[in-house]
Design an enzyme around this catalytic site. Sequence first.
Site, PDB file in Angstrom:
ATOM      1  N   LYS A 126     -11.114  -0.838   9.978  1.00 42.65           N
ATOM      2  CA  LYS A 126     -11.182  -2.023   9.114  1.00 42.65           C
ATOM      3  C   LYS A 126     -11.543  -3.274   9.912  1.00 42.65           C
ATOM      4  CE  LYS A 126      -7.687  -0.324   5.830  1.00 42.65           C
ATOM      5  NZ  LYS A 126      -8.446   0.134   4.685  1.00 42.65           N
ATOM      6  N   ASP A 155       2.693  -4.337   8.120  1.00 44.73           N
ATOM      7  CA  ASP A 155       1.466  -3.563   7.914  1.00 44.73           C
ATOM      8  C   ASP A 155       0.305  -4.551   8.059  1.00 44.73           C
ATOM      9  OD1 ASP A 155      -0.804  -2.462   6.810  1.00 44.73           O
ATOM     10  OD2 ASP A 155       0.130  -1.887   4.901  1.00 44.73           O
ATOM     11  N   GLN A 157      -4.753  -5.159   6.665  1.00 46.51           N
ATOM     12  CA  GLN A 157      -5.665  -6.120   6.028  1.00 46.51           C
ATOM     13  C   GLN A 157      -5.625  -7.495   6.690  1.00 46.51           C
ATOM     14  OE1 GLN A 157      -7.801  -5.113   3.930  1.00 46.51           O
ATOM     15  NE2 GLN A 157      -6.910  -3.197   3.211  1.00 46.51           N
ATOM     16  N   HIS A 196       0.858  -1.186   0.000  1.00 42.20           N
ATOM     17  CA  HIS A 196       0.000   0.000   0.000  1.00 42.20           C
ATOM     18  C   HIS A 196       0.900   1.245   0.000  1.00 42.20           C
ATOM     19  CE1 HIS A 196      -2.822   2.970   1.654  1.00 42.20           C
ATOM     20  NE2 HIS A 196      -3.794   2.161   1.287  1.00 42.20           N
ATOM     21  N   CYS A 217      -4.626   2.060  -4.147  1.00 44.67           N
ATOM     22  CA  CYS A 217      -3.477   2.654  -3.450  1.00 44.67           C
ATOM     23  C   CYS A 217      -2.202   1.831  -3.603  1.00 44.67           C
ATOM     24  CB  CYS A 217      -3.766   2.867  -1.966  1.00 44.67           C
ATOM     25  SG  CYS A 217      -5.099   4.010  -1.656  1.00 44.67           S
TER      26      CYS A 217
END
Lengths: 397, 139
Positions: free
Chosen positions: A214, A188, A191, A112, A352
């Site tokens: 999220k 990261d 997700q 991302h 993104c």
Amino acid sequence: MHREDFPILKQELIYLDNSATTLKPQKVIDAVVDYYTKYTANAHRGDYDNSLKVDMMYEEVRTKVKDFIHGNDEREIIFTSGTTDSLNRIVFGYMKYFLKPGDEVLITKAEHASNILPWLELEKEIGIKVKYIPLENHLVTLKNVENNITDKTKVISLAHITNVLGDIRPITEIGKLCRDCHILFVVDGAQSVPHIKIDVNEMNIDFLAFSAHKMLGPTGVGVLYGRLGLLENMKPTCFGGGMNATFTSTGEVEYKSLPSRLEAGTPNIAGVIGMGAAIDYLMDIGMENITKQERNLKAYFLEKAKEVPNLVIYNKEMEGSLIAFNIDGIFSQDTAVYLNHYHICVRAGNHCAKILKEDLLVKNTCRISFYFYNTEKEIDQVIEVLKKSKEIFQIVL
Amino acid sequence: MDPTLKRRIMLEHYEHPINRGLIEDDTYIKINTNNESCIDNLDIMYKIENGRISDIRFDGEACVISISATSIMIKNLIGKTKEQIMEILENYENMIDQREYDEHILGELNVYHDIYQQPNRKKCALLPFESLKKILEKM
């Protein structure tokens, strides 16, 4: 599963953009509203009941987050505004002082923007070298990571699950490799944390970033996890109230200890409390159950998709709970507008991850991303609409 | 405008756009138009001769609205002077934003007269004209 808990689902809505943000259950909404209607006060200050209650609620969430990602210590949990903020603090609060010119940071083209642009800025600022691990059929493999480590590699920074293709990286194995090679491992988790069980110790994660919105929580709040020894050396990127112990007009300043030192200003109290409610809710369902439900949905979609001959799917074999697709010959945005006509929410674009197209050779895709509250019935409806896509221009024009 | 006719005009320009494909020619001015709100990405090249736009070409990936609007714009503008183009541009923007406009000078651009009903697509209809503004500064 649990659809009745989500007031927004009372309307005609097939929400399939869960990688962008998730819907909110009543319990999260109530937690936020209760703070504003029953016990509003600032944190870490007053000696009155409501303020003490806020302190307690706010700090309780830190424990919940720690338990949720299987950390060791509350001081390792810093509340931020979201994944982007967390990653920027890792880069500009820690790496900027830890790395030296010529040191190498390994990322991939499938990251991302939030896990690329801060590194590129730091490259310009202090002369580190950002290098891309080549992808093998769009995937990161342990071997590939291993092959690209040099004696200058100081950091590897990867999404656990990518937001375009939903592939799950072998984080535990890469984490172990990093530890063996004395490389810092930044993950990261935007997700992944909402969808699969995370254990920062088992996975050897040094820094982890993720967002509340999220994972059923409010927008504008997220988490920066860092190993204690690292956070102790992290410099604040923001200075002001709540983080200083004393200061004088002559510039003698003493900052508070962790975690306050890294949380300047009045925090997003309502957001943090809402995130706590979201974590409680997810723990009640159980992360294993969530993962299982999403896998079932994806498998069901792939099976049904065989009935739609002009549907091109780019990530059939990826484990994550999203589908990257196009209708053959149709621009992705037109497909998204067409689906919107049937109250089906999907995302069109490059998600993104603008440099991934250099690898994927497809510039834009539509993305369906599931969460546990999606159903097979919804998928049936989507498939029916996709089958009729010959009518797309009658609908969108 | 009749919806069927309108759709047919847009689709004709989408499926068979005018002057699609860029050429190597330094006498053209090339401008990339990237829609900030979404994902359309067009390169448009203009040739200016004797105070008029003598040729326009384009290429790129974009939605049905952006591609068709670009093609119709090309059809309408080739051969026009700066003053004529400014008049078309002003009336077109007025139409898109639901202000008073003169439909007689817009030709096939009138197919976007009710695009305001889809606010997220107004930018798509305006996309090729963003590059045109940069060209007008050079004329």
